[in-house]
Design an enzyme around this catalytic site. Sequence first.
Site, PDB file in Angstrom:
ATOM      1  CB  CYS A  81      -0.883   0.033   1.237  1.00 18.38           C
ATOM      2  SG  CYS A  81      -2.151  -1.238   1.292  1.00 18.38           S
ATOM      3  CD  GLU A  83      -2.301   3.955   3.071  1.00 18.87           C
ATOM      4  OE1 GLU A  83      -1.800   3.259   2.156  1.00 18.87           O
ATOM      5  OE2 GLU A  83      -3.520   4.003   3.280  1.00 18.87           O
ATOM      6  CB  CYS A 118      -5.886  -1.486   4.356  1.00 19.99           C
ATOM      7  SG  CYS A 118      -4.141  -1.892   4.579  1.00 19.99           S
TER       8      CYS A 118
HETATM    9  N1  THU Z   1      -4.385   0.336  -1.060  1.00 19.25           N
HETATM   10  C1  THU Z   1      -3.494   1.234  -0.547  1.00 19.25           C
HETATM   11  O1  THU Z   1      -2.499   1.593  -1.188  1.00 19.25           O
HETATM   12  N2  THU Z   1      -3.723   1.732   0.691  1.00 19.25           N
HETATM   13  C2  THU Z   1      -4.778   1.375   1.474  1.00 19.25           C
HETATM   14  O2  THU Z   1      -4.785   1.670   2.649  1.00 19.25           O
HETATM   15  C3  THU Z   1      -5.917   0.676   0.863  1.00 19.25           C
HETATM   16  C4  THU Z   1      -5.548  -0.150  -0.340  1.00 19.25           C
HETATM   17  C5  THU Z   1      -4.129  -0.223  -2.391  1.00 19.25           C
HETATM   18  C6  THU Z   1      -3.721  -1.660  -2.395  1.00 19.25           C
HETATM   19  C7  THU Z   1      -4.131  -2.090  -3.780  1.00 19.25           C
HETATM   20  O3  THU Z   1      -3.066  -1.825  -4.683  1.00 19.25           O
HETATM   21  C8  THU Z   1      -5.304  -1.197  -4.135  1.00 19.25           C
HETATM   22  O4  THU Z   1      -5.289  -0.146  -3.191  1.00 19.25           O
HETATM   23  C9  THU Z   1      -6.642  -1.906  -4.086  1.00 19.25           C
HETATM   24  O5  THU Z   1      -6.807  -2.545  -2.873  1.00 19.25           O
END
Ligand code: THU
Length: 163
Positions: A81, A83, A118
């Site tokens: 992700c 973050e 997440c």
């Molecule tokens: N994703 C993030 O980068 N940060 C989060 O906190 C939520 C999800 C990304 C992971 C994945 O590449 C896409 O969003 C769909 O889940």
Amino acid sequence: MEESKEAKTSLVTQQKGELLSKQSIVSRSVVKNLIRDAIEAMNKAYTPYSRFQVGAALLTKDQKIYTGCNIENVSYTPTICAERTAFFKAVSEGEKRFAAIAIVGGKNGVITDYCPPCGVCRQVLREFADPKSFLVILAKSENDYLLYFLEELLPMGFGPEHL
Ligand code: THU
């Protein structure tokens, strides 16, 4: 003028007083810069599988900014992700003291809603950030954002002090 516009746009889900008291921790112009950097980072996301692009801009207590985007993988689980990319970049450069993070995201890089972190990212934030003072900025634009203390997003979190 600027302040009232900002308060109004964020009032949808956050009380004006609450927003303004949190706003005193990080100035309006710093928040704006963080959101701008998060949007720039979002545009670098590598997302051939979900097409959902996320960008983050992490502020250290020394006012340095580290950005991150999500980076997906054909094997799916190695995906990271935005973050965590920002945090790991910063920690690997020796940073340990953090003040705030701005997060933006949307399908194909089009922001239509706030993008909450997440659960895994909330736990990583908890490792390095003080839950009572670290601010999470969820933004739709530079003028439309919500401010949360980490503690609000991860109540009763398991942190380094518990071990
Ligand atoms: N994703 C993030 O980068 N940060 C989060 O906190 C939520 C999800 C990304 C992971 C994945 O590449 C896409 O969003 C769909 O889940």
